[in-house]
Design a protein around this motif. Structure first.
Motif, PDB file in Angstrom:
ATOM      1  N   VAL A  58       0.850  -1.195   0.000  1.00 35.96           N
ATOM      2  CA  VAL A  58       0.000   0.000   0.000  1.00 35.96           C
ATOM      3  C   VAL A  58       0.885   1.244   0.000  1.00 35.96           C
ATOM      4  N   THR A  59       0.569   2.174  -0.880  1.00 32.28           N
ATOM      5  CA  THR A  59       1.146   3.517  -0.820  1.00 32.28           C
ATOM      6  C   THR A  59       0.054   4.431  -0.296  1.00 32.28           C
ATOM      7  N   LEU A  60       0.229   4.927   0.915  1.00 34.46           N
ATOM      8  CA  LEU A  60      -0.776   5.761   1.564  1.00 34.46           C
ATOM      9  C   LEU A  60      -0.458   7.225   1.278  1.00 34.46           C
ATOM     10  N   PHE A 106      -5.979  -5.042   0.211  1.00 34.50           N
ATOM     11  CA  PHE A 106      -5.768  -4.205  -0.980  1.00 34.50           C
ATOM     12  C   PHE A 106      -4.301  -3.817  -1.120  1.00 34.50           C
ATOM     13  N   GLN A 107      -3.811  -3.818  -2.352  1.00 33.70           N
ATOM     14  CA  GLN A 107      -2.472  -3.332  -2.670  1.00 33.70           C
ATOM     15  C   GLN A 107      -2.577  -2.309  -3.791  1.00 33.70           C
ATOM     16  N   GLY A 108      -2.055  -1.140  -3.550  1.00 36.92           N
ATOM     17  CA  GLY A 108      -2.127  -0.058  -4.527  1.00 36.92           C
ATOM     18  C   GLY A 108      -2.036   1.277  -3.813  1.00 36.92           C
ATOM     19  N   LEU A 109      -2.526   2.330  -4.450  1.00 41.75           N
ATOM     20  CA  LEU A 109      -2.483   3.673  -3.862  1.00 41.75           C
ATOM     21  C   LEU A 109      -3.795   3.970  -3.148  1.00 41.75           C
ATOM     22  N   LYS A 132       3.986   0.317   2.335  1.00 39.88           N
ATOM     23  CA  LYS A 132       5.385   0.358   1.897  1.00 39.88           C
ATOM     24  C   LYS A 132       5.894   1.778   1.688  1.00 39.88           C
ATOM     25  N   LEU A 133       4.962   2.701   1.388  1.00 42.67           N
ATOM     26  CA  LEU A 133       5.353   4.085   1.115  1.00 42.67           C
ATOM     27  C   LEU A 133       4.294   5.017   1.695  1.00 42.67           C
TER      28      LEU A 133
END
Length: 550
Positions: A58-60, A106-109, A132-133
């Protein structure tokens, strides 16, 4: 793992990086915290979106700009990149669906507003996210010294800990050296890589002119727009000014799309205004600073400030929405004494709608804001290269060449004349510089043309000179006039919807009340009411008169 060039081309459809993007992305992928200060339109979003594709998880992304979130999520989905947003624009059911998807891994932005972290349910979810970010957009909001401090940003260091202290990236277009230090401290960044790509926008021609009268400001804007056919934004400091200027431009330029925008308008009307501005060529947006954050319209050829902004950062950010395609664009600042009083009023109101701020915080913010306002006033009044003043403000020493600002464009003319004591004194031209050579276009007689048209209309059977318009009454309406006013409001809404305008661009409430009070029977009687121009009387009069007759 795919190379960043492969991802750039295959996923984002771009052939090459813009300046400094490669270095910033490489630092993020190497595990470094990053502070990125990059001008509007220079490509900040790609600097975290591309790493998000490569690191998985995940990029939050924390952003205060709800409209920007929606635009970026839609764009990412078109590129088949997983993206979600979670903010107050969603219904309760939509938010519940997004939360359920996050629980499923969920994986993504994931885009969220900073106030989302105040919700206990979302706080409990944070440790379960495979983050991750961590991206903090508009990072200047974390600093008291920034031009848009937001208390919600002060919680982000704790949020980062709950996420497991992932690689963190902070981005802003406007940060002085002091604000950059605050970003590092307030977010508890670990020896971050600092990327300041520069504040210089050589394609922008900055100009400033002191004009005390709003009538003169109006004439100046009309003169300019008669010769400038590109799209642009006119920024005003108050809602009242937005409505007045929008009404003026509707009347003077009926062939162009004029879209008004301020926070007091209904949400659907604001969205419609923004959509029309974005989709129409040669369109003009008249707006408060609520408009423009994240607006990606590359062909904006001018930004005009009808009033003095509250800080150089605010001015730089708003003016910087011009010329994002790299082509020449104009940035005009019109200012007067009344503008200073308006900004001082805003400063006095700091903290009124934010109970989270302590009295000491409010005092501190007011002191900083007054200092910033003073520096903004100095920028406007000093007859010195505008680009140099902006770069000096942000602590940048880059040499300037081929400047097109109002000061440098007059270098070829003698700017100084000897005084009796032999010391140089400013010439008259330097004391009152014009905005730009193309503003010298003679002011065409639009009202005279409209008068000729209205006299030829069948509703006008006499050719006598028109009587002066009486001032609008502020007396309350009687029962009959109130009924007429409500009927007229419905017709005004229908007319506005047909033109895709806000209702006030057809007629202000004060004018509409006067119509209801006098109940005119002819177009000529209607045109005699203050606030109704000749064009409006012809275009909208029949519908209004019919409502009165009914």
């Amino acid at each position: 793992m795919l190379s960043i060039d492969t991802v750039l081309q295959s996923v984002f459809g771009l052939q090459q990086f813009r300046p400094r993007q490669r270095e910033i992305i490489s630092d993020v992928l190497a595990g470094h915290d990053v502070v990125c200060v990059m001008p509007t339109g220079a490509g900040k979003s790609l600097c975290f979106q591309l790493p998000a594709v490569m690191v998985k998880g995940v990029t939050l992304v924390v952003s205060p700009l709800i409209s920007l979130m929606a635009d970026q999520v839609a764009q990412l989905r078109r590129m088949k990149i997983p993206a979600l947003l979670l903010n107050s624009s969603l219904t309760f059911d939509q938010q519940r669906q997004i939360t359920a998807e996050l629980h499923r891994g969920f994986q993504g932005l994931l885009y969220v507003a900073p106030e989302r972290f105040a919700a206990p349910s979302f706080q409990n979810l944070l440790p379960k996210l495979s983050t991750k970010l961590f991206v903090v957009d508009e990072a200047h909001c974390v600093s008291f010294w920034g031009h848009d401090f937001r208390p919600d940003y002060l919680t982000l260091a704790d949020v980062r800990k709950k996420l497991g202290s992932p690689v963190t990236m902070s981005l802003t277009a406007t940060a002085t050296p002091q604000v950059r230090r605050d970003i590092v401290d307030m977010l508890a960044l670990r020896d971050p890589k600092m990327h300041v790509t520069g504040f210089d926008r050589p394609n922008l021609a900055y100009s400033a002119r002191r004009i005390e009268s709003e009538v003169e400001k109006d004439a100046e804007i009309v003169r300019y727009l008669r010769s400038q056919k590109g799209s642009g934004i006119v920024y005003c400091s108050t809602r009242k000014a937005v409505e007045a200027v929008a009404e003026l431009l509707h009347e003077k330029f009926p062939e162009r799309t004029v879209a008004a925008y301020h926070a007091g308008m209904e949400n659907a009307v604001r969205k419609n205004s923004q959509a029309r501005f974005m989709s129409k060529p040669d369109s003009i947006a008249v707006a408060t600073n609520a408009f423009g954050m994240g607006i990606n319209k590359p062909d904006i050829r001018f930004v005009i400030h009808y009033n003095l902004p509250g800080s150089v950062e605010a001015y730089y950010q708003e003016a910087g929405r011009a010329g994002r395609d790299g082509a020449p664009a104009d940035c005009f600042l019109l200012f007067g004494t009344r503008d200073l009083r308006t900004q001082e009023f805003f400063i006095d109101k700091i903290g009124d709608n934010n109970p989270a701020l302590k009295d000491s915080d409010v005092s501190r913010l007011q002191v900083h804001s007054r200092r910033k306002l003073g520096l903004m006033k100095s920028y406007a009044e000093n007859y010195r290269c505008r680009r140099r003043q902006i770069l000096d403000y942000f602590g940048e020493t880059t040499p300037i060449a081929n400047c097109r600002c109002d000061v440098c464009s007059h270098i070829a003319q003698p700017r100084w004349q000897p005084s009796r004591d032999g010391r140089p004194r400013p010439s008259r031209r330097s004391e009152a510089p014009q905005l730009a050579p193309n503003l010298a276009v003679p002011y065409s007689s639009g009202p005279a043309l409209a008068a000729a048209r209205i006299k030829s209309a069948p509703q006008f059977n006499e050719t006598k000179t028109r009587s002066p318009k009486a001032p609008l009454s502020d007396a309350p309406l009687d029962a009959s006039a109130t009924l007429r006013f409500e009927r007229l409001k419905k017709v005004r809404r229908q007319l506005a919807d047909a033109q895709q305008w806000p209702a006030f661009c057809i007629m202000h409430d004060s004018t509409l009340k006067e119509v209801a009070r006098r109940s005119p029977a002819t177009i000529r009687e209607l045109a005699l009411i203050k606030g109704i121009g000749d064009k409006k009387a012809v275009h909208f009069g029949p519908a209004l008169l019919k409502a009165l007759q009914d």
